[in-house]
Design a protein around this motif. Structure first.
Motif, PDB file in Angstrom:
ATOM      1  N   GLN A 178       0.847  -1.193   0.000  1.00  0.00           N
ATOM      2  CA  GLN A 178       0.000   0.000   0.000  1.00  0.00           C
ATOM      3  C   GLN A 178       0.885   1.247   0.000  1.00  0.00           C
ATOM      4  O   GLN A 178       2.116   1.166   0.036  1.00  0.00           O
ATOM      5  CB  GLN A 178      -0.908  -0.021   1.231  1.00  0.00           C
ATOM      6  CG  GLN A 178      -1.764  -1.270   1.337  1.00  0.00           C
ATOM      7  CD  GLN A 178      -2.680  -1.473   0.153  1.00  0.00           C
ATOM      8  OE1 GLN A 178      -3.579  -0.667  -0.087  1.00  0.00           O
ATOM      9  NE2 GLN A 178      -2.473  -2.542  -0.603  1.00  0.00           N
ATOM     10  N   ASP A 179       0.246   2.405  -0.035  1.00  0.00           N
ATOM     11  CA  ASP A 179       0.995   3.666  -0.028  1.00  0.00           C
ATOM     12  C   ASP A 179       1.933   3.699   1.170  1.00  0.00           C
ATOM     13  O   ASP A 179       1.530   3.436   2.305  1.00  0.00           O
ATOM     14  CB  ASP A 179       0.035   4.858   0.040  1.00  0.00           C
ATOM     15  CG  ASP A 179      -0.756   5.035  -1.248  1.00  0.00           C
ATOM     16  OD1 ASP A 179      -0.332   4.468  -2.271  1.00  0.00           O
ATOM     17  OD2 ASP A 179      -1.798   5.719  -1.222  1.00  0.00           O
ATOM     18  N   GLY A 180       3.189   4.024   0.912  1.00  0.00           N
ATOM     19  CA  GLY A 180       4.171   4.105   1.976  1.00  0.00           C
ATOM     20  C   GLY A 180       4.943   2.819   2.203  1.00  0.00           C
ATOM     21  O   GLY A 180       5.942   2.824   2.935  1.00  0.00           O
ATOM     22  N   ASP A 181       4.484   1.714   1.603  1.00  0.00           N
ATOM     23  CA  ASP A 181       5.204   0.445   1.740  1.00  0.00           C
ATOM     24  C   ASP A 181       6.300   0.352   0.685  1.00  0.00           C
ATOM     25  O   ASP A 181       6.048   0.592  -0.499  1.00  0.00           O
ATOM     26  CB  ASP A 181       4.255  -0.749   1.555  1.00  0.00           C
ATOM     27  CG  ASP A 181       3.282  -0.919   2.703  1.00  0.00           C
ATOM     28  OD1 ASP A 181       3.642  -0.542   3.834  1.00  0.00           O
ATOM     29  OD2 ASP A 181       2.167  -1.425   2.472  1.00  0.00           O
ATOM     30  N   GLU A 182       7.503   0.009   1.122  1.00  0.00           N
ATOM     31  CA  GLU A 182       8.578  -0.250   0.164  1.00  0.00           C
ATOM     32  C   GLU A 182       8.389  -1.675  -0.351  1.00  0.00           C
ATOM     33  O   GLU A 182       8.362  -2.619   0.441  1.00  0.00           O
ATOM     34  CB  GLU A 182       9.933  -0.098   0.860  1.00  0.00           C
ATOM     35  CG  GLU A 182      11.106   0.132  -0.101  1.00  0.00           C
ATOM     36  CD  GLU A 182      11.456  -1.096  -0.896  1.00  0.00           C
ATOM     37  OE1 GLU A 182      11.582  -0.976  -2.132  1.00  0.00           O
ATOM     38  OE2 GLU A 182      11.586  -2.169  -0.286  1.00  0.00           O
TER      39      GLU A 182
END
Length: 353
Positions: A178-182
C-alpha cells in the motif's frame, strides 16, 4: 476416473539432498538414523490423518499427500527435539499437525495463484474445481487443530498464532503493498509470514515438546523464520527454471499468475532502460493473461528475467538470510544438532547447486 498421483516418496532423499548435505560427517550419521526413524513415525501419522470415512474427502485430502513432499517442517521438529529428550510422541503429533497445516495451505495457494500443477501433478482445483480444493484445505486445517488440541493450550496457541501469520501473509500478498510500503521490504515480510512462520513453529515445537532448555526456543524461532525466507527467495529463482522437473510446476507460474517474486521486484530498483522495459513487458503480459491470453506470451520475457542480474541478486539475498539463520544458532551447544541445522540453512539457499 480421478487421477492418482504416485505414492508418497518423501524422505530425506528429496531435492534438498538432506541426507548427503545436512547429515554429512561421522557424528551426524547417528543423528540421521534418529531423524529418519522420527520421520517414519510422522509419515504413518500423516497417512492416517489425511484419510476420511467420507469417500470424496478421502480422495481429495490424500491427493497432494500422495504426490510427495520434502517434509521439511517435521524434519526440523524432530531434529531440534534432539536438544531435549528426543522424538517424543508429543513431538510427532505436533510435527504432523504443522505438516497438515502446510499441506492445507497448498490447496488454497494453488486456487489463489491459479496454478496448473503442484508437486508434479495437476493441482487439486484443476481436478475438482476451486470449491472442493478450498474445502479440502479447510479439512486439513481442522485435522491439524484436532491434533494440537490433544497437546493442550500452549499447542493450540502455537497453531493459532502461526495460522494467523500464514493468513495475514497471504492476505498481504494478495492486496500488495500500500501507499508508503517499500515493495521489497513488504515482500520480505510476506515471506516471513507465509513461509518463515511455519518453519519457525516447527523448529520451536521440537524444543518445547522434547523438554529441551527453554532458552533454545527463541533462537529456533529466529533460525526458522530466516531459513524460511531464504528457502522462499531461492524458490523465486527456481520458479524461473526452464525444467519443470525441478519445480513440479510450469516455469514462471507465479509471475504468469500476477504474483510478484523477488527478481521482478528488484527490477523496480533498476534505473537502466533495459530493466524498465523488461518489467513493462512482464506487466503487460500479466494483464493480457488476466484477460484470457495464453500464458505462453510471457515465455520470452521470463527467459530474459532468468538471466537478469536481479535473479542473481535474489540468489545473493537468499544466501544472506541463510547466514543470518546460522548466526541465530550461536546459543546452541556445539554438536551434531547445531551442525545439521547449519547445513540445513545452507542447503535451503543452495538447492539449485
Amino acid at each position: 476416473m480421478t487421477p492418482r498421483p504416485p505414492a508418497a516418496g518423501s524422505r530425506l532423499s528429496g531435492k534438498l539432498g538432506l541426507s548427503d548435505r545436512i547429515f554429512a560427517g561421522l557424528r551426524s550419521r547417528t543423528l540421521l538414523t534418529t531423524v529418519e526413524a522420527g520421520l517414519a513415525r510422522v509419515e504413518t501419522e500423516l497417512e492416517g490423518e489425511v484419510r476420511s470415512a467420507d469417500k470424496l474427502a478421502d480422495v481429495t485430502a490424500r491427493y497432494l499427500y500422495e504426490a510427495g513432499g520434502k517434509r521439511v517442517r517435521p524434519m526440523l521438529a524432530i531434529l531440534t527435539a534432539q536438544l531435549g529428550q528426543g522424538t517424543t510422541h508429543e513431538v510427532v503429533e505436533v510435527a504432523t499437525a504443522l505438516e497438515l497445516t502446510h499441506l492445507g495451505s497448498l490447496y488454497h495457494d494453488d486456487v489463489m495463484d491459479g496454478a496448473d500443477k503442484r508437486r508434479g501433478v495437476p493441482s487439486a482445483q484443476t481436478v475438482w474445481g476451486n470449491n472442493i480444493a478450498i474445502l479440502t484445505g479447510d479439512l486439513l486445517f481442522a485435522r491439524a487443530s484436532q491434533l494440537m488440541a490433544r497437546r493442550g493450550e500452549r499447542a493450540i496457541q502455537l497453531q493459532a498464532d502461526t495460522f494467523e501469520r500464514l493468513v495475514l501473509g497471504q492476505m498481504h500478498e494478495t492486496v500488495g503493498p500500500q501507499d508508503g510500503d517499500e515493495p521489497v521490504d513488504f515482500y520480505l515480510k510476506v515471506l516471513a509470514d507465509k513461509t518463515g512462520s511455519l518453519i519457525a513453529a516447527a523448529a520451536q515445537s521440537g524444543v518445547i515438546y522434547s523438554g529441551a532448555p527453554e532458552e533454545f526456543e527463541q533462537p529456533m524461532v529466529v533460525f526458522g523464520e530466516k531459513a524460511g525466507v531464504a528457502f522462499q527467495l531461492l524458490d523465486d529463482v527456481i520458479d524461473l527454471s526452464p525444467d519443470p522437473s525441478e519445480t513440479g510446476k510450469v516455469p514462471g507460474t507465479d509471475l504468469r499468475a500476477g504474483v510478484p517474486t523477488m527478481p521482478y521486484l528488484l527490477l523496480g530498483h533498476r534505473s537502466d532502460a533495459a530493466s524498465a522495459d523488461l518489467r513493462a513487458r512482464i506487466d503487460e503480459g500479466q494483464e493480457r493473461i488476466a484477460d484470457g491470453a495464453d500464458p505462453a506470451i510471457l515465455d520470452a520475457a521470463l527467459a530474459e528475467l532468468r538471466d537478469h542480474e536481479t535473479t542473481h541478486e535474489t540468489l545473493r539475498l537468499a544466501h544472506q538470510w541463510s547466514q543470518e539463520a546460522i548466526d541465530a544458532l550461536a546459543p546452541l551447544p556445539d554438536g551434531a544438532v547445531r551442525e545439521a541445522l547449519t547445513r540445513f540453512a545452507r542447503a535451503v539457499a543452495d538447492r539449485s547447486a
